[in-house]
Design an enzyme around this catalytic site. Structure first.
Site: not given
Ligand code: PGA
Length: 255
Positions: A67, A136, A138, A143
């Site tokens: 990413d 979270d 991910h 997400e």
């Protein structure tokens, strides 16, 4: 799924480095999927050490990063381009033309994402994908709520991710809101997925990823469907695992 629990961050990083190094030795022209963040820094340090002291040769290796923040040019010190060069590429003999990090400044994002997927395919697919996990749940910037079949695309970061990553920027407002990220579906096509997780702060999240239901709420949980997923945790990250003793027993009794 294999769950390996090591004493501390250093031992976790060394275990991961052995897996990466074995692949590079056995298949010198392998395709590595790489991750950023604080988690894989120890792994990269160990790979650099192996390159310098043991001659681990990356000259034929191809890399694809997961990413990149939208809006940050490669020269920005918080871009993932910069991170990868600073923490790994500048210190090993990987060839610049074999390095792929998504562009955060592509004028046509959709066309870029399609091109990135095509490049992975042209390289023969990713043999080994290194992953971290967000607070979270991910993987890459997929997400909560991301499709478990998603491909490379632009994603909006959650407030939790923005807060987690604010430590790297002068002000929270400087954290980009968007990123280009491989999809969960892209990651799931890698031959082997290697997820690293350290620290007590992520103990609950990693337990949900490994032992909870498969859900888009914790995109790392998709790895339960992967034919070859290895999770390497340090002790503090492993404290919430229900089958902690079993994972240890399996590792100690490896046939
Ligand atoms: P970290 O980030 O390694 O900095 O904790 C992991 C991630 O967000 O994937």
């Amino acid at each position: 799924m294999e769950v390996i629990i090591k004493k501390d961050y250093e031992a976790m990083s060394k275990e991961a480095a052995l897996i990466v190094a074995n692949l590079v030795k056995n298949i010198p022209n392998c395709v590595l999927g790489l991750a950023t963040g604080s988690t894989p820094i120890g792994l990269y340090k160990e790979l650099i050490r192996m390159h310098k002291n043991e001659g681990l040769d990356f000259s034929k290796v191809t890399t694809f990063n997961l990413d990149e923040y939208c809006g940050l040019p490669p020269s920005h010190d918080q871009s993932y381009h910069y991170f990868m060069h600073d923490n790994l590429f500048n210190h090993i003999n990987v060839q610049p033309q074999n390095i792929h990090v998504p562009s955060g400044t592509a004028p046509d994002v959709d066309a870029f994402c399609e091109w990135y997927e095509d490049e992975i395919e042209k390289a023969g697919g990713i043999d080994l994908q290194v992953l971290g996990i967000g607070g979270d749940g991910h993987i890459a910037f997929n997400e909560p709520g991301s499709s478990l079949g998603s491909r490379t695309r632009m994603k909006t970061l959650t407030q939790e991710t923005i807060d987690d990553n604010a430590r790297f920027f002068a002000k929270k407002e400087d954290v980009p809101r968007y990123a280009i990220t491989m999809g969960v579906g892209t990651i799931m096509e890698a031959g082997h997925c290697l997820l690293l997780c350290n620290g007590e702060k992520k103990a609950e999240t990693i337990a949900r990823a490994i032992e909870g239901p498969i859900t888009a709420e914790i995109t790392a949980s998709a790895l339960q469907m992967h034919p070859q997923a290895t999770f390497i945790l340090d002790e503090p990250a492993a404290t919430k695992l229900k089958r902690y003793d079993y994972y240890k027993w399996v590792y100690d009794n490896k046939p």
